[in-house]
Scaffold this motif. Structure first.
Motif, short mmCIF file in Angstrom:
data_model
loop_
_atom_site.label_atom_id
_atom_site.label_comp_id
_atom_site.label_asym_id
_atom_site.label_seq_id
_atom_site.Cartn_x
_atom_site.Cartn_y
_atom_site.Cartn_z
N MET A 78 0.83 -1.21 0.00
CA MET A 78 0.00 0.00 0.00
C MET A 78 0.87 1.27 0.00
SD MET A 78 -3.30 0.65 0.08
CE MET A 78 -4.23 2.17 0.15
N ASP A 79 2.02 1.18 0.70
CA ASP A 79 2.91 2.36 0.79
C ASP A 79 3.85 2.46 -0.41
OD1 ASP A 79 1.97 2.90 3.42
OD2 ASP A 79 3.20 1.21 4.10
N VAL A 80 3.94 1.41 -1.19
CA VAL A 80 4.88 1.46 -2.31
C VAL A 80 4.11 1.53 -3.63
CG1 VAL A 80 6.77 0.27 -3.51
CG2 VAL A 80 6.66 0.23 -1.01
N ILE A 81 3.53 0.40 -4.05
CA ILE A 81 2.98 0.39 -5.41
C ILE A 81 1.68 1.19 -5.49
CG2 ILE A 81 1.91 -1.91 -5.13
CD1 ILE A 81 3.34 -0.35 -8.36
N VAL A 82 0.83 1.05 -4.46
CA VAL A 82 -0.44 1.79 -4.52
C VAL A 82 -0.13 3.29 -4.51
CG1 VAL A 82 -2.66 2.19 -3.39
CG2 VAL A 82 -1.74 -0.12 -3.51
N ARG A 83 0.88 3.68 -3.74
CA ARG A 83 1.26 5.09 -3.67
C ARG A 83 1.85 5.58 -5.01
NH1 ARG A 83 5.52 7.42 0.27
NH2 ARG A 83 5.22 9.57 -0.42
N MET A 87 0.45 8.54 -7.08
CA MET A 87 1.35 9.70 -7.19
C MET A 87 1.60 10.08 -8.65
SD MET A 87 5.18 9.62 -5.64
CE MET A 87 4.68 9.28 -4.00
N PHE A 88 1.82 9.07 -9.50
CA PHE A 88 2.12 9.34 -10.91
C PHE A 88 0.92 9.14 -11.82
CE2 PHE A 88 6.49 8.17 -9.34
CZ PHE A 88 6.97 9.49 -9.37
N ASP A 89 -0.24 8.97 -11.21
CA ASP A 89 -1.48 8.80 -11.96
C ASP A 89 -1.36 7.70 -13.03
OD1 ASP A 89 -4.12 9.41 -12.35
OD2 ASP A 89 -3.75 11.03 -13.78
N LYS A 107 -8.01 -24.42 -18.68
CA LYS A 107 -8.50 -24.32 -20.06
C LYS A 107 -7.58 -23.34 -20.78
CE LYS A 107 -13.14 -25.81 -20.06
NZ LYS A 107 -14.47 -25.21 -19.91
N PRO A 108 -7.55 -23.34 -22.11
CA PRO A 108 -6.74 -22.35 -22.82
C PRO A 108 -7.26 -20.93 -22.55
CG PRO A 108 -7.51 -24.07 -24.30
CD PRO A 108 -8.22 -24.27 -23.01
N VAL A 109 -6.35 -20.01 -22.30
CA VAL A 109 -6.72 -18.62 -21.98
C VAL A 109 -5.88 -17.68 -22.81
CG1 VAL A 109 -6.93 -16.91 -20.12
CG2 VAL A 109 -6.95 -19.33 -19.54
N ASP A 110 -6.50 -16.63 -23.31
CA ASP A 110 -5.74 -15.56 -23.95
C ASP A 110 -6.59 -14.29 -23.81
OD1 ASP A 110 -4.21 -13.85 -25.40
OD2 ASP A 110 -4.39 -14.91 -27.31
N LEU A 111 -6.36 -13.57 -22.74
CA LEU A 111 -7.18 -12.39 -22.48
C LEU A 111 -6.33 -11.29 -21.84
CD1 LEU A 111 -7.80 -12.34 -19.14
CD2 LEU A 111 -9.25 -14.25 -19.76
N VAL A 112 -6.89 -10.10 -21.79
CA VAL A 112 -6.20 -9.00 -21.11
C VAL A 112 -7.17 -8.38 -20.11
CG1 VAL A 112 -5.09 -6.74 -21.35
CG2 VAL A 112 -4.78 -8.46 -23.14
N ILE A 113 -6.72 -8.25 -18.87
CA ILE A 113 -7.53 -7.54 -17.88
C ILE A 113 -7.08 -6.09 -17.86
CG2 ILE A 113 -8.11 -7.34 -15.42
CD1 ILE A 113 -7.94 -10.39 -15.26
N VAL A 114 -8.03 -5.18 -18.05
CA VAL A 114 -7.74 -3.75 -17.98
C VAL A 114 -8.40 -3.25 -16.70
CG1 VAL A 114 -8.08 -1.51 -19.09
CG2 VAL A 114 -7.61 -3.53 -20.49
N ARG A 115 -7.56 -2.97 -15.73
CA ARG A 115 -8.04 -2.66 -14.37
C ARG A 115 -7.81 -1.19 -14.07
NH1 ARG A 115 -4.27 -4.74 -9.35
NH2 ARG A 115 -5.22 -3.46 -7.74
N GLU A 116 -8.86 -0.50 -13.64
CA GLU A 116 -8.69 0.90 -13.21
C GLU A 116 -7.76 0.87 -12.00
OE1 GLU A 116 -8.55 4.70 -12.07
OE2 GLU A 116 -9.30 3.19 -10.66
N ASN A 117 -6.82 1.79 -11.96
CA ASN A 117 -5.69 1.61 -11.06
C ASN A 117 -5.51 2.71 -10.02
OD1 ASN A 117 -3.64 -0.24 -10.60
ND2 ASN A 117 -2.13 0.82 -11.89
N THR A 118 -6.43 3.66 -9.96
CA THR A 118 -6.17 4.80 -9.06
C THR A 118 -7.24 5.01 -7.99
OG1 THR A 118 -7.26 6.30 -10.60
CG2 THR A 118 -4.87 6.11 -10.80
N ILE A 244 0.28 2.05 -16.23
CA ILE A 244 0.61 3.03 -17.26
C ILE A 244 -0.21 4.31 -17.11
CG2 ILE A 244 0.60 3.37 -19.78
CD1 ILE A 244 1.07 0.31 -19.98
N GLY A 245 0.51 5.42 -17.17
CA GLY A 245 -0.15 6.72 -17.16
C GLY A 245 0.11 7.41 -18.48
N ASP A 246 -0.12 8.72 -18.55
CA ASP A 246 0.10 9.41 -19.81
C ASP A 246 1.59 9.52 -20.13
OD1 ASP A 246 -2.54 9.65 -20.45
OD2 ASP A 246 -2.79 11.50 -19.32
#
Ligand code: ATP
Length: 337
Positions: A78-83, A87-89, A107-118, A244-246
């Motif tokens: 929480m103090d490292v990655i979440v911060r 911090m860097f949006d 089972k065979p899988v091929d997907l991408v999870i796009v997770r809101e991160n902030t 990833i941010g801008d």
């Protein structure tokens, strides 16, 4: 010369970093690019040694690097990655999940999870009220809109299906907003949009994971579902991710510090190696450097080939050591896969 900020982290972080550095060196030799790798401290051990989990120079290092790679941290996440994310949006957490030939999967899988991160419960707004605790779930229109766009773009380059995962039947306002905005934004892309409740999604990930292409979801649901999806595909040790941010990109394995196996030399380094591949793809696109894009692809192919040749740690049915797996991937890259 690209500057890379590298945080080894806690637990298995050092072992998987060392194996991954072999791969980076093979890329430098083979693709004529060079990396100025600077190591920074963060995490539980850092807190013990220095009294802070995320020192100022680490923050500065990530801020000024061309890209960053990070190993797992333990209780100080929480103090490292979440911060760092806040911090860097770094609003987009991209988590590709794929099964590999030679690794037993549900089972065979091929997907991408796009997770809101902030936002979501990860804002960390928790308060004691009498003998109870209140946690605030923040979902904003702005964050929902921009993460939906990321999902739309990724799906447009893949099979063109976005599944929005939510719980809008119970969390009517917060998930309701996310679902409405995501649908609105995705209608601008040439993609098929579906939605599913998070509980049903967790079942569907086991029953028919092949029905998913891109999963778009909020922070906590994304955290939970990505561990599940990774295990369905074979092992959490194979799952990379990008924050990833801008402007800033920070890449890391999905798994944690795994203290139960730390120091034994048996941790799977593929999640970190594949995170490097993601990093090079992102940096290559940002800097318009085709060498990096080719290098990224070659890491992916080398990982497939290495697994097929049996370079596997115990979690995926092999008996190889962490460091030897790194060497195996590096050798295949040098062979010109
Ligand atoms: P976090 O909450 O930070 O995700 P955690 O301890 O709940 O941490 P992980 O550390 O991700 O979860 O790991 C759960 C288990 O999966 C570990 O105990 C370990 O046995 C296994 N594991 C995780 N990463 C790897 C890896 N790279 N290689 C092999 N096994 C792993």
């Amino acid at each position: 010369m690209y500057r890379i900020a590298w945080i080894k982290g806690d637990g298995i972080g050092t072992e998987i970093s060392e194996a991954s550095l072999e791969v980076i060196h093979a890329i430098e030799n083979t693709y004529g690019v060079s990396f100025d790798i600077r190591f920074y401290d963060a995490g539980d051990e850092c807190l013990k040694r220095r009294g802070e989990a995320l020192p100022r120079e680490t923050i500065e290092g990530v801020k000024t690097a061309d890209a960053s790679i990070k190993g797992p941290v333990g209780d100080t996440a929480m103090d490292v990655i979440v911060r760092l994310r806040q911090m860097f949006d770094l609003y987009a957490n991209i988590r590709p999940v794929k099964s590999y030939k030679g690794v037993p999967s549900v089972k065979p899988v091929d997907l991408v999870i796009v997770r809101e991160n902030t936002e979501d419960l990860y804002k960390g707004y928790e308060f004691e009220v009498g003998d109870a605790v209140v946690a605030l779930r923040i979902i904003s229109e702005k964050a929902s809109r921009r993460i939906a766009r990321v999902a739309g773009e990724i799906a447009s380059r893949r099979r063109g299906i976005v599944t929005i995962v939510h719980k809008a039947n119970v969390l009517r306002k917060s998930c309701g907003l996310f679902l409405r905005i995501a649908r609105e934004e995705l209608s601008k892309y040439n993609v098929t949009v579906r939605d599913i409740l998070v509980d049903a999604a967790s079942m569907a990930l086991i029953r028919n994971p092949e029905s998913f292409d891109v999963i778009l979801t909020t922070n906590m649901f994304g955290d939970i579902l990505s561990d599940e999806a990774a295990q369905v595909a074979g092992s959490i040790g194979l799952a990379p991710s990008g924050n990833i941010g801008d402007e800033i990109g920070l890449f890391e394995p999905v798994h944690g510090a795994a203290p139960d196996i730390a120091g034994k030399g048996i941790a799977n380094p593929y999640a970190m190696i594949l995170s490097i591949s993601m990093m090079l793809e992102w940096l290559g696109a940002k800097k318009n450097d085709k060498r990096l894009l080719s290098a990224s692809k070659s890491i992916e192919r080398a990982v497939e080939e290495a697994i097929a040749r049996g370079c596997k740690t115990p979690d995926i049915g092999g008996s190889m050591k962490t460091h030897d797996v790194g060497g195996c991937v590096a050798r295949i890259i040098r062979e010109g896969v």
